[in-house]
Scaffold this motif. Sequence first.
Motif, PDB file in Angstrom:
ATOM      1  N   ASP A  10     -41.201 -17.435  21.968  1.00 51.12           N
ATOM      2  CA  ASP A  10     -40.457 -17.722  20.609  1.00 51.12           C
ATOM      3  C   ASP A  10     -41.197 -17.705  19.593  1.00 51.12           C
ATOM      4  OD1 ASP A  10     -41.356 -20.441  21.731  1.00 51.12           O
ATOM      5  OD2 ASP A  10     -40.430 -21.107  20.159  1.00 51.12           O
ATOM      6  N   GLU A  11     -42.529 -17.417  19.612  1.00 50.83           N
ATOM      7  CA  GLU A  11     -43.304 -17.201  18.681  1.00 50.83           C
ATOM      8  C   GLU A  11     -43.711 -16.000  18.235  1.00 50.83           C
ATOM      9  OE1 GLU A  11     -45.318 -19.775  16.927  1.00 50.83           O
ATOM     10  OE2 GLU A  11     -44.888 -21.487  17.917  1.00 50.83           O
ATOM     11  N   ASP A  13     -45.194 -14.300  15.601  1.00 49.79           N
ATOM     12  CA  ASP A  13     -46.671 -13.770  15.427  1.00 49.79           C
ATOM     13  C   ASP A  13     -47.350 -13.628  16.618  1.00 49.79           C
ATOM     14  OD1 ASP A  13     -46.159 -13.863  13.107  1.00 49.79           O
ATOM     15  OD2 ASP A  13     -47.447 -15.501  12.410  1.00 49.79           O
ATOM     16  N   PHE A  14     -47.105 -14.671  17.836  1.00 47.29           N
ATOM     17  CA  PHE A  14     -47.697 -14.473  19.022  1.00 47.29           C
ATOM     18  C   PHE A  14     -47.395 -13.204  19.837  1.00 47.29           C
ATOM     19  CE2 PHE A  14     -48.369 -15.508  23.566  1.00 47.29           C
ATOM     20  CZ  PHE A  14     -49.789 -15.949  23.576  1.00 47.29           C
ATOM     21  N   MET A  55     -42.577 -23.298  27.377  1.00 48.91           N
ATOM     22  CA  MET A  55     -41.586 -24.062  26.365  1.00 48.91           C
ATOM     23  C   MET A  55     -40.904 -23.077  25.233  1.00 48.91           C
ATOM     24  SD  MET A  55     -42.159 -27.442  27.361  1.00 48.91           S
ATOM     25  CE  MET A  55     -42.029 -28.705  25.982  1.00 48.91           C
ATOM     26  N   MET A  56     -39.417 -22.971  25.819  1.00 47.72           N
ATOM     27  CA  MET A  56     -38.872 -22.128  24.554  1.00 47.72           C
ATOM     28  C   MET A  56     -37.493 -22.850  24.329  1.00 47.72           C
ATOM     29  SD  MET A  56     -39.345 -18.329  25.729  1.00 47.72           S
ATOM     30  CE  MET A  56     -38.653 -18.642  27.373  1.00 47.72           C
ATOM     31  N   PRO A  57     -37.233 -22.745  23.129  1.00 46.41           N
ATOM     32  CA  PRO A  57     -35.828 -23.389  22.782  1.00 46.41           C
ATOM     33  C   PRO A  57     -34.802 -22.861  23.732  1.00 46.41           C
ATOM     34  CG  PRO A  57     -36.766 -22.458  20.932  1.00 46.41           C
ATOM     35  CD  PRO A  57     -37.494 -22.073  21.967  1.00 46.41           C
ATOM     36  N   GLY A  58     -33.611 -23.729  23.825  1.00 45.53           N
ATOM     37  CA  GLY A  58     -32.574 -23.306  24.975  1.00 45.53           C
ATOM     38  C   GLY A  58     -33.045 -23.551  26.407  1.00 45.53           C
ATOM     39  N   SER A  81     -48.719 -21.440  28.820  1.00 47.74           N
ATOM     40  CA  SER A  81     -48.115 -22.639  28.168  1.00 47.74           C
ATOM     41  C   SER A  81     -49.031 -23.312  27.295  1.00 47.74           C
ATOM     42  CB  SER A  81     -47.638 -23.805  29.170  1.00 47.74           C
ATOM     43  OG  SER A  81     -47.456 -25.086  28.643  1.00 47.74           O
ATOM     44  N   GLY A  82     -48.570 -24.098  26.409  1.00 47.01           N
ATOM     45  CA  GLY A  82     -49.649 -24.772  25.213  1.00 47.01           C
ATOM     46  C   GLY A  82     -49.975 -25.947  25.911  1.00 47.01           C
ATOM     47  N   HIS A  83     -49.360 -26.777  26.841  1.00 49.13           N
ATOM     48  CA  HIS A  83     -49.730 -27.869  27.590  1.00 49.13           C
ATOM     49  C   HIS A  83     -49.425 -27.849  29.145  1.00 49.13           C
ATOM     50  CE1 HIS A  83     -45.530 -30.087  27.116  1.00 49.13           C
ATOM     51  NE2 HIS A  83     -45.589 -28.887  27.443  1.00 49.13           N
ATOM     52  N   GLU A 102     -53.228 -21.337  30.819  1.00 50.08           N
ATOM     53  CA  GLU A 102     -53.009 -22.196  29.588  1.00 50.08           C
ATOM     54  C   GLU A 102     -53.284 -21.298  28.117  1.00 50.08           C
ATOM     55  OE1 GLU A 102     -55.020 -26.014  29.900  1.00 50.08           O
ATOM     56  OE2 GLU A 102     -54.462 -26.756  28.094  1.00 50.08           O
ATOM     57  N   LYS A 103     -52.587 -21.658  27.315  1.00 52.60           N
ATOM     58  CA  LYS A 103     -52.766 -21.061  25.923  1.00 52.60           C
ATOM     59  C   LYS A 103     -53.903 -22.051  25.138  1.00 52.60           C
ATOM     60  CE  LYS A 103     -48.103 -19.473  24.143  1.00 52.60           C
ATOM     61  NZ  LYS A 103     -47.242 -19.739  23.213  1.00 52.60           N
TER      62      LYS A 103
END
Lengths: 142, 218
Positions: A10-11, A13-14, A55-58, A81-83, A102-103
Amino acid sequence: MAEKILLVDDETDFLEVMSERMSARGMEVTTAESALDALEQVEKGGFDAIVLDLMMPGMDGLETLKAIKRKRPELQVILLSGHATLEKGIEAMKLGAMDFVEKPADIDALTEKIHKARAEKMVLVEKQMETKLKNIINARGW
Amino acid sequence: MTTTTDLTGWTGLQFFGRTTASVSHELKNALAIIKENAGLLNDYLLMAEKGTPLKPERLKIVADRIDQQTRRADTLIKHLNRFGHSIDEPLTTVDLNEIVSLLAALTQREVSMKQATLQLAMGESPMTVKTAPFWLLTFLGHCMTFSLKVLGPEKVLHLQAEKVEDGTRILFSPLSGLQGAGQEDFPGEAEMALLKSLDAACHIDPDAGTLLVNLTNR
């Protein structure tokens, strides 16, 4: 032939920077900003691997992973994932993810995983073809 | 059996953990973008060494992204720092507008995960109130989670701090889902203990679709 990758995050820029870097490494990248977009793209088919944010909205990554595997079991999914907790990693692997990264991810390590994903997908597709052929042969009594 | 004090402490610790996990996740996203843009600069340099000319407009895009994400990370850290300091004084005078905007910042990820939008309406500034900032944030954080559960289909949550005759109040609206099931679990035991320690009151009006938190002047 270039690996066809679906990159889901969902980012924006990424997505932009990753798709540019992956394209520079010879991959053909399609991006999706949501799980729904991703599922639409999966429906169209043709991907060797999917790099999916957890992890994404929805609909989150694990739910999306389940939906992808229901539609196209042969598709190889690498979760980002960020975590990255061990529990989430185990859950993802149980649901059929090929790997869990992992990000911030190392692009070379990710590229390696994508090469591996494509190889695994090809093996699975070959097995599916073999099963189909066997079924046809058995059904027609050849 | 859990005592009220234990329950409040546990609830606060849980909120602290949940919030730091959420903000650090956001921070990692910003760092990932910064890292990939640094990597992209390296890719450009490698390509330049092989004879592909560097394009200034591409470099500008990368520089802008790094700048934007550094600012994002800095803002996240500022919010986390303010949240960390909210426990410094057990009871202190704060501007309620600041508390509400900090709450909005800390719960931004939770709001976007629910695909909702938060609209902030600030009252007169400063709107001073003597309270326990950390515990107030914890309680309001619980209100936020509950409000997101009972938010209407338009998915816009209106959050407002305002002065009233006997103190100040914070309003969460429009919560059209209050008409349905789910409202019976709020405020629960943990929230009641927090309300008691804050000397505050919470009113839920399913017909009006509002959740009101009243803080009396101490």
